[in-house]
Design a protein around this motif. Structure first.
Motif, PDB file in Angstrom:
ATOM      1  N   ASP A   4       0.805  -1.219   0.000  1.00 30.29           N
ATOM      2  CA  ASP A   4       0.000   0.000   0.000  1.00 30.29           C
ATOM      3  C   ASP A   4       0.841   1.273   0.000  1.00 30.29           C
ATOM      4  N   LEU A   5       2.163   1.139   0.085  1.00 34.77           N
ATOM      5  CA  LEU A   5       3.052   2.297   0.070  1.00 34.77           C
ATOM      6  C   LEU A   5       3.419   2.672  -1.363  1.00 34.77           C
ATOM      7  N   THR A   6       3.718   3.938  -1.578  1.00 36.57           N
ATOM      8  CA  THR A   6       4.332   4.320  -2.836  1.00 36.57           C
ATOM      9  C   THR A   6       5.779   3.832  -2.823  1.00 36.57           C
ATOM     10  N   ARG A   7       6.419   3.840  -3.975  1.00 36.91           N
ATOM     11  CA  ARG A   7       7.802   3.372  -4.003  1.00 36.91           C
ATOM     12  C   ARG A   7       8.701   4.247  -3.122  1.00 36.91           C
ATOM     13  N   GLU A   8       8.502   5.563  -3.149  1.00 43.22           N
ATOM     14  CA  GLU A   8       9.315   6.447  -2.322  1.00 43.22           C
ATOM     15  C   GLU A   8       9.047   6.204  -0.834  1.00 43.22           C
ATOM     16  N   ASP A 119      17.413  -3.580   0.737  1.00 49.29           N
ATOM     17  CA  ASP A 119      16.805  -3.374  -0.572  1.00 49.29           C
ATOM     18  C   ASP A 119      15.307  -3.625  -0.439  1.00 49.29           C
ATOM     19  N   LEU A 120      14.574  -3.457  -1.520  1.00 47.58           N
ATOM     20  CA  LEU A 120      13.141  -3.752  -1.549  1.00 47.58           C
ATOM     21  C   LEU A 120      12.900  -5.046  -2.300  1.00 47.58           C
ATOM     22  N   TRP A 121      11.939  -5.838  -1.808  1.00 48.26           N
ATOM     23  CA  TRP A 121      11.516  -7.039  -2.523  1.00 48.26           C
ATOM     24  C   TRP A 121      10.320  -6.661  -3.373  1.00 48.26           C
ATOM     25  N   LEU A 122      10.502  -6.707  -4.686  1.00 43.80           N
ATOM     26  CA  LEU A 122       9.449  -6.312  -5.610  1.00 43.80           C
ATOM     27  C   LEU A 122       8.893  -7.546  -6.302  1.00 43.80           C
ATOM     28  N   GLN A 123       7.626  -7.756  -6.124  1.00 40.01           N
ATOM     29  CA  GLN A 123       6.994  -8.921  -6.704  1.00 40.01           C
ATOM     30  C   GLN A 123       6.718  -8.683  -8.179  1.00 40.01           C
ATOM     31  N   LYS A 124       6.978  -9.691  -8.991  1.00 37.28           N
ATOM     32  CA  LYS A 124       6.787  -9.577 -10.435  1.00 37.28           C
ATOM     33  C   LYS A 124       5.330  -9.841 -10.797  1.00 37.28           C
ATOM     34  N   GLY A 125       4.922  -9.314 -11.939  1.00 41.44           N
ATOM     35  CA  GLY A 125       3.593  -9.589 -12.452  1.00 41.44           C
ATOM     36  C   GLY A 125       2.528  -8.680 -11.879  1.00 41.44           C
ATOM     37  N   ARG A 126       1.284  -8.982 -12.225  1.00 44.89           N
ATOM     38  CA  ARG A 126       0.161  -8.120 -11.846  1.00 44.89           C
ATOM     39  C   ARG A 126      -0.342  -8.359 -10.428  1.00 44.89           C
ATOM     40  N   ILE A 127      -0.280  -9.599  -9.950  1.00 45.52           N
ATOM     41  CA  ILE A 127      -0.812  -9.924  -8.627  1.00 45.52           C
ATOM     42  C   ILE A 127       0.227  -9.566  -7.578  1.00 45.52           C
ATOM     43  N   ARG A 128      -0.136  -8.709  -6.645  1.00 38.61           N
ATOM     44  CA  ARG A 128       0.789  -8.248  -5.614  1.00 38.61           C
ATOM     45  C   ARG A 128       0.282  -8.652  -4.232  1.00 38.61           C
ATOM     46  N   ALA A 130       0.886  -8.693   0.125  1.00 32.19           N
ATOM     47  CA  ALA A 130       1.184  -7.650   1.103  1.00 32.19           C
ATOM     48  C   ALA A 130       2.679  -7.437   1.265  1.00 32.19           C
ATOM     49  N   GLN A 131       3.502  -8.458   0.940  1.00 28.43           N
ATOM     50  CA  GLN A 131       4.942  -8.331   1.105  1.00 28.43           C
ATOM     51  C   GLN A 131       5.624  -7.579  -0.033  1.00 28.43           C
ATOM     52  N   HIS A 132       4.871  -7.242  -1.082  1.00 23.07           N
ATOM     53  CA  HIS A 132       5.458  -6.462  -2.172  1.00 23.07           C
ATOM     54  C   HIS A 132       6.025  -5.159  -1.611  1.00 23.07           C
ATOM     55  N   GLN A 133       7.278  -4.856  -1.900  1.00 23.41           N
ATOM     56  CA  GLN A 133       8.026  -3.690  -1.412  1.00 23.41           C
ATOM     57  C   GLN A 133       8.506  -3.856   0.030  1.00 23.41           C
ATOM     58  N   GLU A 134       8.488  -5.076   0.540  1.00 25.71           N
ATOM     59  CA  GLU A 134       9.015  -5.315   1.881  1.00 25.71           C
ATOM     60  C   GLU A 134      10.523  -5.093   1.898  1.00 25.71           C
ATOM     61  N   PRO A 135      11.074  -4.442   2.921  1.00 24.98           N
ATOM     62  CA  PRO A 135      12.530  -4.326   3.035  1.00 24.98           C
ATOM     63  C   PRO A 135      13.159  -5.699   3.259  1.00 24.98           C
ATOM     64  N   HIS A 146      14.467 -12.278   3.798  1.00 31.15           N
ATOM     65  CA  HIS A 146      13.309 -11.599   4.395  1.00 31.15           C
ATOM     66  C   HIS A 146      13.475 -11.586   5.917  1.00 31.15           C
ATOM     67  N   ALA A 147      14.403 -10.770   6.370  1.00 30.53           N
ATOM     68  CA  ALA A 147      14.782 -10.787   7.784  1.00 30.53           C
ATOM     69  C   ALA A 147      13.625 -10.382   8.693  1.00 30.53           C
ATOM     70  N   THR A 148      12.846  -9.401   8.278  1.00 27.30           N
ATOM     71  CA  THR A 148      11.738  -8.941   9.116  1.00 27.30           C
ATOM     72  C   THR A 148      10.719 -10.050   9.318  1.00 27.30           C
ATOM     73  N   TYR A 149      10.283 -10.646   8.229  1.00 22.86           N
ATOM     74  CA  TYR A 149       9.290 -11.713   8.316  1.00 22.86           C
ATOM     75  C   TYR A 149       9.867 -12.930   9.031  1.00 22.86           C
ATOM     76  N   LEU A 150      11.110 -13.253   8.737  1.00 23.96           N
ATOM     77  CA  LEU A 150      11.746 -14.424   9.337  1.00 23.96           C
ATOM     78  C   LEU A 150      11.721 -14.338  10.866  1.00 23.96           C
ATOM     79  N   VAL A 151      12.153 -13.201  11.403  1.00 26.85           N
ATOM     80  CA  VAL A 151      12.267 -13.047  12.859  1.00 26.85           C
ATOM     81  C   VAL A 151      10.897 -12.972  13.517  1.00 26.85           C
TER      82      VAL A 151
END
Length: 353
Positions: A4-8, A119-128, A130-135, A146-151
């Motif tokens: 839900d965030l913009t890229r910036e 870096d950012l994790w950018l999901q490919k394709g049209r279906i995104r 919630a983790q799209h753009q996750e640090p 995926h350190a945040t999700y892992l921990v």
């Protein structure tokens, strides 16, 4: 959430995480010291995650005693908005200590791979999702950790996993190792002094505003952005190449493309690497290099063989607007024509030269 965030705004989260690291590591070191934890064993080796996890799960199962609830974590806006009655303080303590552990995992990764970066994790394709753009922590070979999700996920499971494997002291070490190249897991690491102890020097320091204000607040404080202009008939994958239709089955039938010319056009169209780095001509010689329009309009992937760039595959990436797609498509079509080739869809039939 991150989707839900913009890229910036997503990059603001990365900058916030980088800035908060010493303060979260200081908190982790203080609590470990004050609970007679293995702070002196924390040398950022992969094996140090064994005593770390044994200590951490004990604290987590006990309800995170000693962790302050008045220090806002990155997830404070979500806790305020969604915490069930009576659980907010527990969630604050859990989030804060998990952030400290995440940064220790970062130190472990950096000892193994000094060139790793946020870096950012950018999901490919049209279906995104919630983790799209996750640090994520990006290894030098491109692998995302995926350190945040892992921990946070492991901590949640450990609290609820009575008698299960999630509280095994080796669980965190083994999970992180599974994401590393096998040759890296076997690298010998001599014992070193604790990397946590030096962060005790940050005790009492006032963190900068970038640390104390969560960048996720924009999801709740800002009005919802207006929906982007929908695409107009841009769901067809395109191929840019020079040569006969036989190249669709064997790219060696396509003529080599000038990588200098292609790189210049892609840069002019704001098509770059995921992290915004401009593409270099030599990178186009690697088959499968994926590049993206800055606003997520399109993904461009290289098709290379025999030491030459043979074609570019172009497809919508699920973002942007019809206008920006048209700009990119028109620019690539002019490029194709200047090279004596075509920009066309497989389904439309590939024109002969």
């Amino acid at each position: 959430m991150y989707v839900d965030l913009t890229r910036e705004q997503a990059w603001d989260v990365v900058r916030h995480i980088e800035a908060r690291a010493p303060y979260r590591l200081c908190l982790l070191a203080e609590l470990m010291r004050d609970t007679d934890g293995p702070v002196d064993q924390m040398d950022a080796s992969l094996e140090s995650l064994v005593p770390m996890w044994e200590w951490f799960t004990t604290i987590a199962v006990a309800g995170y005693p000693g962790v302050p609830s008045d220090v806002p974590s990155t997830y404070e806006p979500l806790i305020v908005a969604h915490a069930a009655p009576g659980t907010a303080d527990l969630q604050r303590r859990a989030a804060l200590l998990s952030e400290g552990l995440m940064h220790y995992v970062e130190l472990v990764v950096r000892r193994i791979d000094p060139e790793s970066r946020w870096d950012l994790w950018l999901q490919k394709g049209r279906i995104r999702m919630a983790q799209h753009q996750e640090p994520v922590i990006r290894l030098a070979n491109g692998t995302p950790i995926h350190a945040t999700y892992l921990v946070t996920d492991m901590a949640r499971v450990a609290v609820n996993d009575k008698g299960g494997t999630a509280r095994d002291p080796r669980a965190l070490r083994d999970e992180l190792a599974s994401h590393l190249p096998s040759s890296w897991r076997r690298r010998h690491q001599d014992p070193q002094p604790s990397v946590l102890v030096p962060y005790l020097a940050y005790a009492g320091r006032t963190p900068p505003a970038i640390v104390t204000s969560s960048p996720l607040a924009v999801l709740f404080d800002a009005p919802a952005p207006a929906p982007a202009e929908p695409f107009d008939d841009v769901g067809v994958e395109l191929l840019l190449a020079v040569g006969p239709a036989a190249g669709l089955d064997d790219p060696r039938h396509f003529a080599p493309l000038s990588v200098d010319t292609v790189a210049a056009v892609l840069t002019a169209l704001d098509v770059t690497h995921e992290d915004g780095r401009p593409v270099k001509a030599r990178e186009l010689l690697e088959d499968g290099t994926q590049l993206f329009a800055a606003d997520g309009t399109a993904m461009v992937e290289t098709i290379a063989t025999g030491g030459a760039l043979r074609a570019l595959s172009v497809e919508p990436a699920g973002g942007g607007t019809a206008a920006t797609w048209s700009r990119i498509e028109d620019g690539l079509r002019r490029l194709a024509e200047s090279l004596g080739g075509h920009l066309a869809s497989d389904s439309e039939g590939w024109p002969e030269p």
